[in-house]
Scaffold this active site. Sequence first.
Site, PDB file in Angstrom:
ATOM      1  N   LYS A  59       0.840  -1.206   0.000  1.00 29.72           N
ATOM      2  CA  LYS A  59       0.000   0.000   0.000  1.00 29.72           C
ATOM      3  C   LYS A  59       0.872   1.253   0.000  1.00 29.72           C
ATOM      4  O   LYS A  59       1.959   1.264   0.604  1.00 29.72           O
ATOM      5  CB  LYS A  59      -0.875  -0.047   1.255  1.00 29.72           C
ATOM      6  CG  LYS A  59      -1.898   1.067   1.374  1.00 29.72           C
ATOM      7  CD  LYS A  59      -2.765   0.834   2.619  1.00 29.72           C
ATOM      8  CE  LYS A  59      -3.793   1.922   2.830  1.00 29.72           C
ATOM      9  NZ  LYS A  59      -4.635   1.674   4.006  1.00 29.72           N
ATOM     10  N   SER A 134      -9.609   1.722   3.293  1.00 35.86           N
ATOM     11  CA  SER A 134      -8.775   2.532   2.439  1.00 35.86           C
ATOM     12  C   SER A 134      -7.786   1.738   1.589  1.00 35.86           C
ATOM     13  O   SER A 134      -7.268   2.265   0.607  1.00 35.86           O
ATOM     14  CB  SER A 134      -8.007   3.536   3.291  1.00 35.86           C
ATOM     15  OG  SER A 134      -7.121   2.863   4.169  1.00 35.86           O
ATOM     16  N   SER A 158      -9.600  -0.951   7.305  1.00 35.30           N
ATOM     17  CA  SER A 158      -9.098  -0.758   5.939  1.00 35.30           C
ATOM     18  C   SER A 158      -8.498  -1.976   5.280  1.00 35.30           C
ATOM     19  O   SER A 158      -8.187  -1.930   4.092  1.00 35.30           O
ATOM     20  CB  SER A 158      -8.072   0.359   5.918  1.00 35.30           C
ATOM     21  OG  SER A 158      -8.744   1.574   5.878  1.00 35.30           O
TER      22      SER A 158
HETATM   23  N1  GLN Z   1     -12.844   3.629   6.967  1.00 29.66           N
HETATM   24  C1  GLN Z   1     -12.117   3.957   8.145  1.00 29.66           C
HETATM   25  C2  GLN Z   1     -11.705   5.401   8.122  1.00 29.66           C
HETATM   26  O1  GLN Z   1     -11.975   6.037   7.168  1.00 29.66           O
HETATM   27  C3  GLN Z   1     -10.928   3.048   8.277  1.00 29.66           C
HETATM   28  C4  GLN Z   1      -9.694   3.540   7.683  1.00 29.66           C
HETATM   29  C5  GLN Z   1      -8.503   2.676   7.933  1.00 29.66           C
HETATM   30  O2  GLN Z   1      -8.623   1.607   8.535  1.00 29.66           O
HETATM   31  N2  GLN Z   1      -7.354   3.175   7.556  1.00 29.66           N
HETATM   32  O3  GLN Z   1     -11.132   5.895   9.036  1.00 29.66           O
END
Ligand code: GLN
Length: 489
Positions: A59, A134, A158
């Site tokens: 990532k 994400s 994410s």
């Molecule tokens: N969807 C969650 C957020 O927007 C999780 C993001 C993540 O785990 N990096 O914070």
Amino acid sequence: MSCRDAVLYYLERIHRLSHLNVFVHIYEKESLETADRLDRERTAGKKTGRLHGVVIGIKDVICYRDHPVTAGSKILEGFSSLYHATAVDRLLEEGAIIIGHLNCDEFAMGSSNENSIYGRVKNALDPEKVAGGSSGGSAVAVQASLCMVSLGSDTGGSVRQPADFCGVIGLKPTYGRISRYGLIAYASSFDQIGIFGKNIPDLALILEIISGFDPRDATSSRSLVPAYVEGLRLKAEGSRHKPEGTPDNTPSTVNRHPSTYRIAVLKEALEHPSLDPEIRAKIQDFISDLRLKGYQVQEISFDLLDFIVPAYYILTTAEASSNLSRFDGVRYGRRTADPEAGFPEFYLKSRSEGFGKEVKRRILLGTFVLSAGYYEAYFSKAQKVRKILTERTKLIFNEFDIILTPTVPTTAFKAGEKSTDPVAMYLADLYTVYANLVGIPGISLPFFTHTNGMPFGVQAMTNQFRELYLLQFSDELMQQYKSYEIPTL
Ligand code: GLN
């Protein structure tokens, strides 16, 4: 096949499926050179690493020395890592080939991969739909076979949520299991590197290699890394004994009878109004079937569910507002080109131009909840919720080994559907943020297909540092239930 053949295979797919927008940087020439070196070494009889020729995507928040890393943001445009993330270092030491950096939401903030400066990642099963976020790029990279396994990061889901949307497995380990050194911070007390794959043994191997104490991350755990791979193998074989000469960290695991797994299902999670009725029905059938197979499954009440998402968004935005203050246009990446901008307009301009809408929203929200007048009402209160959740979780794990919930309340939605409603988007994190608030490991297993054609998963969580148990349980389920079959792409 040779390492070169493996890399060529993935490169061909990466180019052919480039419309999915999965990679932000492809290290084509370098991957082939590494593959050639690995092939030469093997031919020369040199001992091969445990990840010899394993093709991995990472990532765009994970540092790889002398390679760009931008966290999907304009503010890091042109920035190159000065060092390897510890996880990357450990992968490379074992002969892995890093084929590229994967698209993600800006600074890992998002649930649909629509907040990336590079544009959204498309779900290979239906390009109109989101990949999840994400770590959307990391999920689709595995879904569409653009690499063998991938790394993402999971602050609130994410890894597990995009895995659920894409029909692959996503594991978030215990907080502190994998070093965060070289992982661009979003919310430091939540962040953890996670792994995407198509089978449990692959995940076990990667986890075993990248886990463990790192003097460069004070929050990395000193607890011994179990031999996950051997532990899985022993269980699969039903062996009750440690073979002579096995190292101390080899678990003397047994072939458990299903009834020895004590599984808790959170009643409020299954009854939640935002849960898609078909997902509810299929998870309920799954639970009934587990019972038939002899598993001990009990529904328990968990009345804290509605506090989870608010507490998560208060605490993570607070931490983000502090973490992201380092991006000032001086020390990292991009700065405003406006020659007139003096002090302090220079900072304002660089940050206003460099950060996207969602990141700005979170910095503002985080700054607000930390401000003197509101600190007690929001930040302190959310900290208390976190403490209560941790205590309640301890009580649950006194009686149970595993908590089961759906991974996400819906299947992958249409691109653009939620992008104008941040609250709706945040609520989709209902089931995943819990594990990050209390630091426990969680995995999403892709067992189901919705009548809308999209896959979805079930989430299993255990107490901290019980990844081996979680992997063994998951492996057992993977043998018994047909995993979602990704069509040939
Ligand atoms: N969807 C969650 C957020 O927007 C999780 C993001 C993540 O785990 N990096 O914070």
